[in-house]
Scaffold this motif. Structure first.
Motif, PDB file in Angstrom:
ATOM      1  N   ALA A 102      19.180 -43.147  55.388  1.00  0.00           N
ATOM      2  CA  ALA A 102      19.322 -43.649  56.768  1.00  0.00           C
ATOM      3  C   ALA A 102      20.788 -43.913  57.077  1.00  0.00           C
ATOM      4  O   ALA A 102      21.175 -45.001  57.509  1.00  0.00           O
ATOM      5  N   GLY A 103      21.599 -42.882  56.866  1.00  0.00           N
ATOM      6  CA  GLY A 103      23.049 -43.053  56.954  1.00  0.00           C
ATOM      7  C   GLY A 103      23.591 -43.374  58.320  1.00  0.00           C
ATOM      8  O   GLY A 103      24.725 -43.846  58.430  1.00  0.00           O
ATOM      9  N   ALA A 104      22.806 -43.137  59.389  1.00  0.00           N
ATOM     10  CA  ALA A 104      23.298 -43.403  60.737  1.00  0.00           C
ATOM     11  C   ALA A 104      22.783 -44.710  61.317  1.00  0.00           C
ATOM     12  O   ALA A 104      23.089 -45.045  62.467  1.00  0.00           O
ATOM     13  N   GLY A 105      22.007 -45.464  60.542  1.00  0.00           N
ATOM     14  CA  GLY A 105      21.576 -46.779  61.006  1.00  0.00           C
ATOM     15  C   GLY A 105      22.707 -47.785  60.915  1.00  0.00           C
ATOM     16  O   GLY A 105      23.780 -47.498  60.374  1.00  0.00           O
ATOM     17  N   GLY A 106      22.473 -48.962  61.439  1.00  0.00           N
ATOM     18  CA  GLY A 106      23.523 -49.977  61.430  1.00  0.00           C
ATOM     19  C   GLY A 106      24.020 -50.274  60.035  1.00  0.00           C
ATOM     20  O   GLY A 106      25.230 -50.297  59.770  1.00  0.00           O
ATOM     21  N   LEU A 107      23.093 -50.495  59.094  1.00  0.00           N
ATOM     22  CA  LEU A 107      23.499 -50.767  57.721  1.00  0.00           C
ATOM     23  C   LEU A 107      24.086 -49.531  57.062  1.00  0.00           C
ATOM     24  O   LEU A 107      25.092 -49.608  56.350  1.00  0.00           O
ATOM     25  N   GLY A 108      23.472 -48.385  57.289  1.00  0.00           N
ATOM     26  CA  GLY A 108      23.965 -47.159  56.673  1.00  0.00           C
ATOM     27  C   GLY A 108      25.405 -46.847  57.035  1.00  0.00           C
ATOM     28  O   GLY A 108      26.205 -46.448  56.175  1.00  0.00           O
ATOM     29  N   LEU A 109      25.758 -47.038  58.292  1.00  0.00           N
ATOM     30  CA  LEU A 109      27.133 -46.779  58.726  1.00  0.00           C
ATOM     31  C   LEU A 109      28.114 -47.734  58.061  1.00  0.00           C
ATOM     32  O   LEU A 109      29.208 -47.325  57.636  1.00  0.00           O
ATOM     33  N   LEU A 110      27.753 -49.003  57.965  1.00  0.00           N
ATOM     34  CA  LEU A 110      28.638 -49.980  57.332  1.00  0.00           C
ATOM     35  C   LEU A 110      28.733 -49.753  55.824  1.00  0.00           C
ATOM     36  O   LEU A 110      29.825 -49.794  55.246  1.00  0.00           O
ATOM     37  N   LEU A 111      27.598 -49.510  55.173  1.00  0.00           N
ATOM     38  CA  LEU A 111      27.599 -49.312  53.729  1.00  0.00           C
ATOM     39  C   LEU A 111      28.384 -48.063  53.350  1.00  0.00           C
ATOM     40  O   LEU A 111      29.077 -48.044  52.330  1.00  0.00           O
ATOM     41  N   THR A 112      28.292 -47.024  54.163  1.00  0.00           N
ATOM     42  CA  THR A 112      29.095 -45.820  53.914  1.00  0.00           C
ATOM     43  C   THR A 112      30.582 -46.156  53.891  1.00  0.00           C
ATOM     44  O   THR A 112      31.325 -45.736  52.994  1.00  0.00           O
ATOM     45  N   GLN A 113      31.017 -46.940  54.867  1.00  0.00           N
ATOM     46  CA  GLN A 113      32.437 -47.293  54.950  1.00  0.00           C
ATOM     47  C   GLN A 113      32.870 -48.153  53.769  1.00  0.00           C
ATOM     48  O   GLN A 113      33.956 -47.959  53.213  1.00  0.00           O
ATOM     49  N   VAL A 114      32.025 -49.105  53.376  1.00  0.00           N
ATOM     50  CA  VAL A 114      32.361 -49.966  52.234  1.00  0.00           C
ATOM     51  C   VAL A 114      32.421 -49.129  50.957  1.00  0.00           C
ATOM     52  O   VAL A 114      33.323 -49.308  50.118  1.00  0.00           O
ATOM     53  N   ALA A 115      31.480 -48.205  50.786  1.00  0.00           N
ATOM     54  CA  ALA A 115      31.497 -47.342  49.602  1.00  0.00           C
ATOM     55  C   ALA A 115      32.769 -46.502  49.558  1.00  0.00           C
ATOM     56  O   ALA A 115      33.357 -46.307  48.481  1.00  0.00           O
ATOM     57  N   LYS A 116      33.206 -46.020  50.702  1.00  0.00           N
ATOM     58  CA  LYS A 116      34.451 -45.242  50.741  1.00  0.00           C
ATOM     59  C   LYS A 116      35.655 -46.124  50.425  1.00  0.00           C
ATOM     60  O   LYS A 116      36.600 -45.684  49.757  1.00  0.00           O
ATOM     61  N   LEU A 117      35.641 -47.371  50.895  1.00  0.00           N
ATOM     62  CA  LEU A 117      36.723 -48.295  50.555  1.00  0.00           C
ATOM     63  C   LEU A 117      36.821 -48.494  49.050  1.00  0.00           C
ATOM     64  O   LEU A 117      37.908 -48.742  48.523  1.00  0.00           O
ATOM     65  N   ARG A 118      35.691 -48.365  48.348  1.00  0.00           N
ATOM     66  CA  ARG A 118      35.670 -48.553  46.901  1.00  0.00           C
ATOM     67  C   ARG A 118      35.843 -47.235  46.131  1.00  0.00           C
ATOM     68  O   ARG A 118      35.706 -47.197  44.920  1.00  0.00           O
ATOM     69  N   GLY A 119      36.127 -46.155  46.863  1.00  0.00           N
ATOM     70  CA  GLY A 119      36.491 -44.907  46.209  1.00  0.00           C
ATOM     71  C   GLY A 119      35.354 -43.981  45.861  1.00  0.00           C
ATOM     72  O   GLY A 119      35.518 -43.074  45.033  1.00  0.00           O
ATOM     73  N   ALA A 120      34.196 -44.129  46.497  1.00  0.00           N
ATOM     74  CA  ALA A 120      33.033 -43.309  46.168  1.00  0.00           C
ATOM     75  C   ALA A 120      33.034 -41.989  46.933  1.00  0.00           C
ATOM     76  O   ALA A 120      33.694 -41.832  47.972  1.00  0.00           O
ATOM     77  N   ARG A 121      32.255 -41.042  46.406  1.00  0.00           N
ATOM     78  CA  ARG A 121      31.860 -39.851  47.153  1.00  0.00           C
ATOM     79  C   ARG A 121      30.475 -40.137  47.710  1.00  0.00           C
ATOM     80  O   ARG A 121      29.532 -40.410  46.945  1.00  0.00           O
ATOM     81  N   VAL A 122      30.319 -40.083  49.037  1.00  0.00           N
ATOM     82  CA  VAL A 122      29.103 -40.570  49.681  1.00  0.00           C
ATOM     83  C   VAL A 122      28.300 -39.413  50.268  1.00  0.00           C
ATOM     84  O   VAL A 122      28.821 -38.593  51.031  1.00  0.00           O
ATOM     85  N   ILE A 123      27.025 -39.375  49.909  1.00  0.00           N
ATOM     86  CA  ILE A 123      26.057 -38.442  50.484  1.00  0.00           C
ATOM     87  C   ILE A 123      25.022 -39.275  51.235  1.00  0.00           C
ATOM     88  O   ILE A 123      24.480 -40.242  50.688  1.00  0.00           O
ATOM     89  N   THR A 124      24.755 -38.926  52.484  1.00  0.00           N
ATOM     90  CA  THR A 124      23.775 -39.677  53.268  1.00  0.00           C
ATOM     91  C   THR A 124      22.646 -38.763  53.730  1.00  0.00           C
ATOM     92  O   THR A 124      22.831 -37.557  53.898  1.00  0.00           O
ATOM     93  N   THR A 125      21.483 -39.361  53.936  1.00  0.00           N
ATOM     94  CA  THR A 125      20.383 -38.660  54.573  1.00  0.00           C
ATOM     95  C   THR A 125      20.291 -39.088  56.029  1.00  0.00           C
ATOM     96  O   THR A 125      20.521 -40.261  56.364  1.00  0.00           O
TER      97      THR A 125
END
Length: 312
Positions: free
Chosen positions: A142-165
Motif C-alpha cells: 500500500a505504498g501510496a497510502g498515507g503511511l506508505g508514503l511516509l514510511l517510504t521516505q523514512v526508509a530512503k532516509l535510512r539508505g534502503a532500496r524500496v519496493i512498493t505495491t
C-alpha cells in the motif's frame, strides 16, 4: 459540543452533547482537524469490536481552551496535536496533558493532524520493529497510502532500496515521487522481490501474507501492521524455520510511545523531518465532520491516496 457517534456498523450520527468537566491532568482542546485512520473503520465494522454507541477517532489538532488546575507546561491558546485519544471525531476533545504535543510554528493545523499518528508509526517501524540498514531491500505494501508514503521516505532516509505495491498506475506515480525505487502491482511482487527483502511491511494482511513471506531473504522480518483485506489465518510457526529462520512481529504504536519521553523523542524526529523538508506530506482529501461516512467509504474502497482529514 458536536461529535460523531457510531450506533451501528453503517449508522453514524452527528450528536450534540454537553462538554464534560476536566479531570486531573487533562486539557480541553477546540479541534481544528481530525485524522481518519483505517483503524476507525475496523472498529466500526467489527474487526476490532467496540460497544455501540461510541465516538470514533484518536488523532487530531487544535487549540487549548482549558487546563485542569494541576497541568503545567501548557497554556491556553497554544496549538497542539495528539494521537491515542479516543473520541476525537468531535469539535472539542478532552485529552491527557502528557499526550498533547505542541505544534511547531512552521506546521499548519491540518499538517499536524495528518502526520502525527502515521509519522510516529513510520518512525518506530523503521527504527524499532526492524531497524532498517543502508542497502536493505525493503518492501512496503500500500505504498501510496498515507503511511506508505511516509514510511517510504523514512526508509530512503535510512539508505534502503524500496519496493512498493500499488493498485493503480496513478498510485505508482505517487509512490515513486515519495522515493520508491520500484512500484509494482500486488500480483507482480514476488516476480521482482522473491527472496530479496530484509523486511516487508504488510498493512494488508490476508491477501498479501503469503507473498510477503516469499519476498523475505534468510533471517528476514515480516512486520504485520494491519489487515485491510482481513486477518491472517492461523499459521504454523514451524514454517518460519523452513523458510529461512524468518521473524514475524505484530507491533502497535501505543507500545512505542507509552512514556512521555518516548512520545516526545519520536515526535521531535518526525516534526524535524517535516520542517526541514526531508518528509513530504500528502493530504489526499478533507471532509466536513458531517460527511464522516463519505470519508470512511472512500478509505474503505481503497480509492484514496495520502491522508484523509475531517474538519469540524
Amino acid at each position: 459540543m458536536r461529535q460523531v457517534e457510531v450506533h451501528g456498523p453503517e449508522d453514524l450520527r452527528i450528536v450534540e452533547q454537553p462538554s464534560r468537566a476536566l479531570a486531573t491532568g487533562e486539557v480541553r482542546i477546540k479541534v481544528a482537524a481530525i485524522g481518519v485512520n483505517y483503524l476507525d473503520i475496523q472498529e466500526r465494522t467489527g474487526a476490532y469490536p467496540r460497544s455501540f454507541p461510541y465516538v470514533p477517532g484518536g488523532e487530531g489538532s487544535g487549540t487549548i481552551i482549558e487546563l485542569a488546575a494541576d497541568v503545567t507546561g501548557l497554556q491556553i491558546g497554544q496549538r497542539v496535536c495528539w494521537q491515542g485519544v479516543r473520541g476525537s471525531y468531535a469539535d472539542e476533545v478532552v485529552a491527557p496533558a502528557w499526550k498533547v504535543l505542541l505544534v511547531p510554528d512552521e506546521v499548519s493545523d491540518q499538517e499536524a493532524a495528518a502526520i502525527l499518528l502515521q509519522g510516529l508509526t513510520a518512525h518506530y517501524l523503521a527504527t524499532a520493529s526492524y531497524a532498517i540498514q543502508p542497502g536493505d531491500v525493503v518492501v512496503i505494501h500500500a505504498g501510496a497510502g498515507g503511511l506508505g508514503l511516509l514510511l517510504t521516505q523514512v526508509a530512503k532516509l535510512r539508505g534502503a532500496r524500496v519496493i512498493t505495491t500499488v493498485s493503480s498506475a496513478a498510485k505508482g506515480v505517487l509512490s515513486l515521487e515519495a522515493g520508491a525505487d520500484l512500484t509494482v502491482p500486488y500480483a507482480e511482487l514476488t516476480a521482482v522481490a522473491s527472496g530479496n527483502a530484509a523486511v516487508v511491511y504488510d498493512s494488508v494482511g490476508e491477501a498479501t501474507f503469503e507473498d510477503s513471506l516469499t519476498c523475505l531473504k534468510k533471517r528476514g522480518t515480516l512486520v504485520l501492521l494491519g489487515q485491510s483485506s482481513g486477518p491472517v489465518p492461523p499459521f504454523d510457526l514451524t514454517r518460519l524455520g523452513r523458510l529461512g529462520s524468518l521473524t514475524i512481529t505484530r507491533p502497535t504504536l501505543s507500545d512505542f510511545v507509552s512514556t512521555p519521553a518516548d512520545l516526545h523523542d519520536r515526535a521531535s524526529a518526525v516534526f524535524t523531518w517535516l520542517t526541514t523538508g526531508r518528509l513530504q506530506l500528502r493530504i489526499g482529501a478533507t471532509y466536513p465532520l458531517t460527511r464522516t461516512a463519505e470519508a470512511h467509504a472512500a478509505l474503505e474502497a481503497r480509492t484514496t491516496t495520502g491522508k484523509l482529514l475531517l474538519i469540524p
